[in-house]
Write a protein that holds these residues in place. Structure first.
Motif, PDB file in Angstrom:
ATOM      1  N   ARG A  54      18.032 -12.264 -17.482  1.00 43.19           N
ATOM      2  CA  ARG A  54      19.038 -11.346 -18.026  1.00 43.19           C
ATOM      3  C   ARG A  54      19.866 -12.072 -19.084  1.00 43.19           C
ATOM      4  NH1 ARG A  54      22.672 -10.109 -13.291  1.00 43.19           N
ATOM      5  NH2 ARG A  54      22.243 -12.313 -12.960  1.00 43.19           N
ATOM      6  N   GLY A 105      24.825  -4.955 -20.964  1.00 41.12           N
ATOM      7  CA  GLY A 105      24.380  -3.980 -21.952  1.00 41.12           C
ATOM      8  C   GLY A 105      25.605  -3.463 -22.682  1.00 41.12           C
ATOM      9  N   TYR A 110      17.785  -7.142 -20.567  1.00 48.56           N
ATOM     10  CA  TYR A 110      16.613  -7.370 -19.709  1.00 48.56           C
ATOM     11  C   TYR A 110      15.467  -6.582 -20.304  1.00 48.56           C
ATOM     12  CZ  TYR A 110      18.257  -2.868 -17.979  1.00 48.56           C
ATOM     13  OH  TYR A 110      18.696  -1.575 -17.925  1.00 48.56           O
ATOM     14  N   ASP A 111      14.237  -6.943 -19.936  1.00 49.27           N
ATOM     15  CA  ASP A 111      13.076  -6.278 -20.515  1.00 49.27           C
ATOM     16  C   ASP A 111      12.606  -5.159 -19.593  1.00 49.27           C
ATOM     17  OD1 ASP A 111      10.401  -5.514 -21.199  1.00 49.27           O
ATOM     18  OD2 ASP A 111      10.267  -7.321 -22.438  1.00 49.27           O
ATOM     19  N   LEU A 112      12.777  -3.915 -20.047  1.00 50.94           N
ATOM     20  CA  LEU A 112      12.425  -2.747 -19.230  1.00 50.94           C
ATOM     21  C   LEU A 112      10.990  -2.830 -18.704  1.00 50.94           C
ATOM     22  CD1 LEU A 112      12.916   0.204 -18.219  1.00 50.94           C
ATOM     23  CD2 LEU A 112      12.098   0.968 -20.451  1.00 50.94           C
ATOM     24  N   THR A 168      11.120  -3.406 -27.202  1.00 49.25           N
ATOM     25  CA  THR A 168      11.204  -4.577 -26.328  1.00 49.25           C
ATOM     26  C   THR A 168      10.640  -5.778 -27.087  1.00 49.25           C
ATOM     27  OG1 THR A 168       9.035  -4.129 -25.343  1.00 49.25           O
ATOM     28  CG2 THR A 168      10.935  -3.282 -24.169  1.00 49.25           C
ATOM     29  N   HIS A 190      15.762   3.099 -13.613  1.00 48.47           N
ATOM     30  CA  HIS A 190      15.454   2.716 -14.997  1.00 48.47           C
ATOM     31  C   HIS A 190      15.169   3.962 -15.829  1.00 48.47           C
ATOM     32  CE1 HIS A 190      15.621  -1.604 -14.743  1.00 48.47           C
ATOM     33  NE2 HIS A 190      14.773  -1.656 -13.746  1.00 48.47           N
ATOM     34  N   TYR A 245      15.723  -3.552 -25.509  1.00 46.58           N
ATOM     35  CA  TYR A 245      15.738  -4.222 -24.206  1.00 46.58           C
ATOM     36  C   TYR A 245      15.219  -5.652 -24.385  1.00 46.58           C
ATOM     37  CZ  TYR A 245      15.808   0.254 -21.488  1.00 46.58           C
ATOM     38  OH  TYR A 245      16.109   1.472 -20.907  1.00 46.58           O
ATOM     39  N   SER A 301      15.777 -10.131 -22.793  1.00 49.77           N
ATOM     40  CA  SER A 301      16.697 -11.229 -22.499  1.00 49.77           C
ATOM     41  C   SER A 301      16.680 -12.287 -23.602  1.00 49.77           C
ATOM     42  CB  SER A 301      16.343 -11.867 -21.157  1.00 49.77           C
ATOM     43  OG  SER A 301      15.038 -12.416 -21.247  1.00 49.77           O
ATOM     44  N   LEU A 346      17.791   5.462 -18.838  1.00 55.76           N
ATOM     45  CA  LEU A 346      17.279   5.694 -20.198  1.00 55.76           C
ATOM     46  C   LEU A 346      17.496   7.155 -20.603  1.00 55.76           C
ATOM     47  CD1 LEU A 346      15.689   4.868 -22.714  1.00 55.76           C
ATOM     48  CD2 LEU A 346      13.569   5.148 -21.404  1.00 55.76           C
ATOM     49  N   ARG A 396      22.103  -2.098 -26.677  1.00 54.58           N
ATOM     50  CA  ARG A 396      21.415  -3.380 -26.444  1.00 54.58           C
ATOM     51  C   ARG A 396      21.500  -3.708 -24.960  1.00 54.58           C
ATOM     52  NH1 ARG A 396      18.548  -7.304 -25.782  1.00 54.58           N
ATOM     53  NH2 ARG A 396      18.777  -9.308 -26.847  1.00 54.58           N
ATOM     54  N   LEU A 397      20.347  -3.930 -24.313  1.00 50.72           N
ATOM     55  CA  LEU A 397      20.313  -4.224 -22.881  1.00 50.72           C
ATOM     56  C   LEU A 397      19.675  -5.590 -22.669  1.00 50.72           C
ATOM     57  CD1 LEU A 397      19.161  -0.667 -22.329  1.00 50.72           C
ATOM     58  CD2 LEU A 397      21.287  -1.540 -21.358  1.00 50.72           C
TER      59      LEU A 397
END
Ligand SMILES: [Zn+2]
Length: 553
Positions: free
Chosen positions: A92, A113, A128-130, A40, A155, A55, A57, A159, A125-126
């Motif tokens: 996001r 993602g 938003y920050d998990l 992250t 979540h 993860y 944005s 994963l 690649r997603l």
């Protein structure tokens, strides 16, 4: 083994996240090999991990390598993962040019993602920050409109899904007691012990109105049966007989609770002091919050409940804002039960941003206040008990289903069939993913004028049929402490050893822990409409005090 590179200030959240998703992980160390790298933070780690999941944005260095076009979306939207919508509370980033999306933004329909290949590595690649999402869920909690989304559990599930579908074997200690599918805590807040105590106060006038005119209106609206009307009118007419002791008190429903629950041990939260509304309420509200009974009046009932295997907790008045009050309320209940530890649920679910830390300092073993008064669902986005940040030992056992939220006027005011649909969504979730289903049914609700015992019976039967371990809240907290205490240790060969110790609760053995090995799945790049894969796994029961050697590869 998962190697994690997070932002410095996310460490508390990372550690709690991996107590909930109990799988082997460590902070990334250069030179060590990992199956999965979870990032992250902006980093270009070395190594040959099969899967890299990034993860966030923000734009990262790795984004330059993939060259995928992207744009920021407004904060607070959802993403679509298969059939599930996952609310995202932070910012996001969308990736409109992605060829292989794994998630879509709701409304915009743009990928949030995607995946691609980097040599033999799979890169996901997603946008938003998990860990920021997990922090938000465990502190602020979800707004009511997202109550039915088990966001935190999704979540973890997404994963897990991406790891297993990358052909990587995964082991986990699932939130499922050995031999069961999930844990169920049946709980009762004792706000009233009988109508006799109230004589002719506002509660009795309310009762008389709802039992007669209120139920009649419900019959016209087809929300209540004639049978219910008859029963309520009979209860209203027999009130004088109740007052002279010639008739059973309609608000004393302890035996009915036990009858419905059969051998499931439930938890009763009693109010420590009578006539105390608590601090900070205006006069009108205060008279409604103060209760008529004193816990000293119900010693016999409490002994009967303890003798039947039930647990007694504190239904707190002022503990939510004061350590001193919290300690006194706890001691008041322990003096009656002659036990040395207990948990709490606040009356009216009162809480502020410090409540869980205050209850921890006041010495409670667990709290079960975190839920909604107005609706059912997941305030913290999860069915997993968790340790709130900055607490020493307290576990939070979130509340999911409350009778007055389901059926109360001014709340959901559901018919039985609507209530059943809502409850089934929640029981199906815990059946599939594990965790603790917490139900609050006020003991008074079984009797007139509510008469909600019939639906409670149906709900308890459904939970029985779904292979639940019925535990008191204290037993559930101890089981999850045992799960948290299990440790993974990686040897030089990459094999993982699990150390666990069996704990006991009041001399009774708890169900064991399982180790779950997911079977790795063949991976092909995601198509236009990504769907979660059907995961297959084998469970093995961990034995007390033994170490297990499980090769990850
Ligand atoms: Zn209450």
């Amino acid at each position: 083994m998962i190697g994690v590179i997070s932002k410095q200030d996310e460490r508390k959240v990372v550690e709690e996240f991996f107590q909930l998703f109990k799988t082997p992980w460590e902070y990334y160390e250069p030179g060590r090999s990992y199956d999965v790298l979870l990032l992250t933070d902006d980093a270009m780690p070395d190594g040959d991990a099969d899967l890299i999941i990034l993860y966030g944005s923000e734009l990262y260095e790795l984004d330059e390598w993939t060259g995928c076009e992207s744009a920021k979306l407004e904060a607070n939207g959802s993403v679509q993962w298969g059939d599930a919508q996952i609310p995202i509370y932070g910012e996001r980033r969308a990736f409109p040019g992605a060829k292989h999306p794994v998630l879509f933004g709701m409304n915009s329909c743009q990928p949030v993602g995607y995946e691609c290949r980097r040599g033999k590595q799979r890169f996901i690649r997603l946008g938003y920050d998990l860990f920021q999402e997990i922090k938000y869920l465990l502190t602020a909690g979800q707004p009511q409109e997202n109550a039915l989304s088990p966001t935190l559990d999704y979540h973890i599930a997404s994963l897990r899904d991406w790891i297993v579908s990358s052909g990587i074997p995964l082991i986990e200690i699932p939130p499922v007691p050995a031999g069961y599918r999930f844990t169920a805590c049946l709980t009762h807040d004792v706000d009233f012990i009988g109508i006799r105590k109230h004589f002719l106060d506002h509660s009795v006038w309310g009762f008389l109105y709802r039992a007669t005119a209120g139920t009649l209106i419900d019959v016209f609206r087809r929300r209540a049966s004639r049978k219910k009307l008859m029963e309520n009118v009979k209860a209203a007419l027999s009130l004088p007989l109740v007052y002279i002791g010639a008739c059973k008190d309609p608000w004393d429903q302890f035996e009915r609770c036990l009858e419905i629950e059969r051998d499931a041990h439930s938890t009763f939260f009693f109010i420590p002091y009578k006539q105390r509304p608590g601090q900070g309420f205006d006069r009108g509200t205060a008279t409604r919050r103060a209760t008529k009974y004193d816990v000293g009046d119900v010693r016999t009932t409490i002994q009967m409940l303890l003798g039947r295997g039930c647990e007694i907790g504190v239904h707190g008045i002022d503990a939510w804002h004061s350590v001193d009050h919290g300690r006194k309320e706890r001691q008041r209940i322990l003096d009656i039960t002659a036990q040395d530890k207990t948990g709490i649920r606040m009356h009216w679910l009162c809480q502020n941003e410090n409540t869980l830390q205050v209850l921890d300092q006041a010495g409670y073993s667990y709290d079960s206040t975190l839920g909604y008064n107005e609706t059912v669902g997941y305030k913290a986005g999860t069915a997993l008990p968790y340790k709130p940040f900055d607490t020493a030992t307290l576990l939070e056992i979130p509340l999911h289903i409350q009778d007055t939220a389901l059926f109360g006027r001014g709340r959901l005011n559901s018919s039985d069939s609507v209530a059943d649909d809502l409850c089934q969504r929640i029981t199906d979730h815990v059946y599939r993913y594990g965790g603790v289903l917490t139900v609050l049914w006020h003991q008074r609700s079984m009797g007139p004028e509510r008469l909600w015992g019939g639906y409670y019976d149906k709900l308890v039967n459904r939970i029985h049929s779904q292979q639940a371990w019925f535990a008191t809240a204290g037993e559930a907290a101890e089981w999850f402490r045992m799960r948290r205490a299990a440790k993974y240790e990686r040897g030089p060969s990459g094999a993982v050893t699990i150390h666990s110790t069996q704990v006991f609760h009041d001399g009774n053995s708890l169900p064991g822990l399982n180790v779950r090995r997911f079977r790795p799945q063949q991976h092909c790049l995601a198509h236009a409409t990504p769907t979660p894969v059907q995961l297959q796994y084998d469970d093995y029961e961990l034995q007390a005090g033994q170490a297990y050697r499980l090769a990850q590869a």
